[in-house]
Design a protein around this motif. Structure first.
Motif, short mmCIF file in Angstrom:
data_model
loop_
_atom_site.label_atom_id
_atom_site.label_comp_id
_atom_site.label_asym_id
_atom_site.label_seq_id
_atom_site.Cartn_x
_atom_site.Cartn_y
_atom_site.Cartn_z
N SER A 1 -84.17 24.34 -10.22
CA SER A 1 -83.75 24.24 -8.82
C SER A 1 -83.17 25.56 -8.33
O SER A 1 -83.35 25.94 -7.17
CB SER A 1 -82.72 23.13 -8.64
OG SER A 1 -81.57 23.38 -9.44
N VAL B 1 -70.91 23.81 -2.99
CA VAL B 1 -71.69 23.91 -4.22
C VAL B 1 -71.26 25.14 -5.02
O VAL B 1 -71.12 25.08 -6.25
CB VAL B 1 -73.20 24.00 -3.91
CG1 VAL B 1 -74.00 24.28 -5.17
CG2 VAL B 1 -73.68 22.70 -3.27
N VAL C 1 -74.40 19.08 -3.91
CA VAL C 1 -75.79 19.52 -3.78
C VAL C 1 -76.53 18.66 -2.74
O VAL C 1 -77.29 19.17 -1.93
CB VAL C 1 -76.51 19.46 -5.14
CG1 VAL C 1 -78.00 19.71 -4.97
CG2 VAL C 1 -75.91 20.47 -6.11
N ILE C 2 -76.27 17.35 -2.78
CA ILE C 2 -76.91 16.45 -1.81
C ILE C 2 -76.52 16.83 -0.39
O ILE C 2 -77.36 16.92 0.51
CB ILE C 2 -76.54 14.99 -2.10
CG1 ILE C 2 -77.18 14.53 -3.41
CG2 ILE C 2 -76.98 14.08 -0.96
CD1 ILE C 2 -76.77 13.13 -3.84
N ASN D 1 -81.06 18.28 -13.89
CA ASN D 1 -80.04 19.23 -13.43
C ASN D 1 -79.46 20.10 -14.53
O ASN D 1 -78.51 20.84 -14.31
CB ASN D 1 -78.91 18.48 -12.70
CG ASN D 1 -78.28 17.40 -13.55
OD1 ASN D 1 -78.13 17.55 -14.76
ND2 ASN D 1 -77.90 16.29 -12.92
N ILE E 1 -73.48 16.91 -8.19
CA ILE E 1 -74.57 16.28 -7.44
C ILE E 1 -74.18 15.96 -5.99
O ILE E 1 -74.98 16.21 -5.07
CB ILE E 1 -75.06 15.01 -8.17
CG1 ILE E 1 -75.81 15.41 -9.45
CG2 ILE E 1 -75.99 14.18 -7.28
CD1 ILE E 1 -76.30 14.23 -10.27
N PHE F 1 -83.57 19.51 -8.92
CA PHE F 1 -82.19 19.35 -9.40
C PHE F 1 -81.93 17.92 -9.83
O PHE F 1 -81.33 17.67 -10.88
CB PHE F 1 -81.20 19.75 -8.32
CG PHE F 1 -79.77 19.69 -8.76
CD1 PHE F 1 -79.19 20.76 -9.43
CD2 PHE F 1 -78.99 18.57 -8.52
CE1 PHE F 1 -77.87 20.71 -9.84
CE2 PHE F 1 -77.67 18.50 -8.93
CZ PHE F 1 -77.11 19.57 -9.59
N VAL F 2 -82.39 16.96 -9.04
CA VAL F 2 -82.15 15.55 -9.36
C VAL F 2 -82.92 15.14 -10.61
O VAL F 2 -82.41 14.39 -11.45
CB VAL F 2 -82.55 14.66 -8.16
CG1 VAL F 2 -82.51 13.19 -8.54
CG2 VAL F 2 -81.61 14.91 -6.98
N PHE G 1 -84.06 20.35 -4.26
CA PHE G 1 -83.29 19.12 -4.43
C PHE G 1 -83.96 18.19 -5.45
O PHE G 1 -83.30 17.63 -6.33
CB PHE G 1 -83.14 18.42 -3.09
CG PHE G 1 -82.43 17.09 -3.18
CD1 PHE G 1 -81.09 17.02 -3.49
CD2 PHE G 1 -83.12 15.91 -2.96
CE1 PHE G 1 -80.44 15.80 -3.59
CE2 PHE G 1 -82.49 14.69 -3.05
CZ PHE G 1 -81.14 14.63 -3.37
N ARG H 1 -73.43 19.66 -14.82
CA ARG H 1 -74.07 19.75 -13.51
C ARG H 1 -74.14 18.41 -12.78
O ARG H 1 -74.27 18.38 -11.56
CB ARG H 1 -75.47 20.33 -13.65
CG ARG H 1 -75.47 21.85 -13.60
CD ARG H 1 -76.85 22.38 -13.32
NE ARG H 1 -76.82 23.77 -12.93
CZ ARG H 1 -77.89 24.46 -12.56
NH1 ARG H 1 -79.07 23.86 -12.53
NH2 ARG H 1 -77.80 25.72 -12.23
N ASN H 2 -74.07 17.31 -13.52
CA ASN H 2 -74.07 16.01 -12.86
C ASN H 2 -72.82 15.82 -12.00
O ASN H 2 -72.81 14.98 -11.09
CB ASN H 2 -74.16 14.89 -13.90
CG ASN H 2 -72.97 14.88 -14.86
OD1 ASN H 2 -72.57 15.93 -15.37
ND2 ASN H 2 -72.41 13.72 -15.12
N LYS H 3 -71.79 16.62 -12.25
CA LYS H 3 -70.55 16.51 -11.49
C LYS H 3 -70.65 17.17 -10.11
O LYS H 3 -69.77 16.95 -9.26
CB LYS H 3 -69.39 17.15 -12.28
CG LYS H 3 -69.09 16.45 -13.59
CD LYS H 3 -67.96 17.14 -14.33
CE LYS H 3 -67.68 16.44 -15.67
NZ LYS H 3 -66.60 17.11 -16.44
#
Length: 244
Positions: A227, A135, A155-156, A222, A152, A218-219, A215, A148-150
């Motif tokens: 988060s 991360v 982060v998961i 994001n 994910i 963030f979801v 989490f 930030r979607n890149k």
């Protein structure tokens, strides 16, 4: 919410919580060194390293808020990107979690002598550490909040393995405690088992909830630091719960 609220506002609240936990942690560390002066040197070094790591995170947190709200106030381009304090908090959290989880894994192995479970717990700890670092690398690569979607997937992996590791260590110690009640062991060993299991339950429960909250935030969105506000206190929660 405005750009300022999305970035600086959430970081400001997170910095308050983080600083309060850091101060409490330092007080507990002082009491530890005052009471356990003859404890193992390796453990004392670990406590110092975690203290240094958490202090760096707290300093970075305060500087990050100052940059957003004072030094670069009104500069939308600056507010729309992530800067070095965020990767710093990620690295410090990784170091703190690694040290505390490694200690608990080692304690479990000492008590149970179960090599297989100990290796599984150690591997989970390393995967969680790797996810945290991944991360950090992703944040350094994709600095814009719009990107930030890149990150994910990273982060998961981080949050899920962090929670899974804490829960697994906790579960392994609880199972050993249950099994030990059926065996004839010394009172000192039983007392140590209960104490360590209690630490693991507190640490695992608190940090797992915090990881889950970060989490979800963030979801859901994001593009904000909501988060981050929760995540930057993970290291402090980890060590504070452990001291208690």
């Amino acid at each position: 919410m405005t750009l300022v609220e999305d970035t600086a506002g959430t970081l400001l609240i997170g910095s308050w919580v983080n600083t309060a936990l850091w101060a409490f942690e330092m007080a507990l560390a002082y009491l530890y060194f005052k009471k356990w002066t003859s404890d193992f040197v390796v453990l004392q070094i670990a406590v110092v390293l975690v203290g240094v790591s958490d202090t760096l995170c707290t300093i970075a947190s305060q500087i990050g808020v100052y940059d957003y709200t004072i030094s670069h106030w009104g500069q939308d381009a600056y507010l729309a990107t992530q800067h070095w304090p965020i990767p710093t908090y990620l690295i410090s959290t990784a170091v703190t979690s690694l040290i505390v989880q490694t200690y608990l894994c080692h304690r479990y192995w000492q008590l149970s002598s179960n090599n297989f479970v100990s290796i599984v717990l150690a591997l989970l700890t390393l995967v969680s550490f790797g996810g945290n670092i991944a991360v950090c690398v992703a944040v350094l690569r994709y600095t814009s909040y719009l990107d930030r979607n890149k990150i994910i997937p990273q982060v998961i992996v981080w949050f899920c393995t962090k929670a899974a590791t804490d829960i697994s260590i906790c579960g392994a110690l609880i199972w050993y405690l249950i099994q030990s009640k059926r065996r004839v062991i010394s009172e000192d060993r039983r007392s140590l088992t209960v104490q360590i299991t209690g630490h693991a339950i507190e640490t695992g429960f608190v940090t797992s909830l915090a990881s889950l909250a970060a989490f979800i935030l963030f979801v859901r969105n994001n593009n904000t630091n909501a988060s981050t506000a929760v995540g930057q206190s993970l290291g402090r929660l980890c060590k504070t719960a452990f001291f208690l």
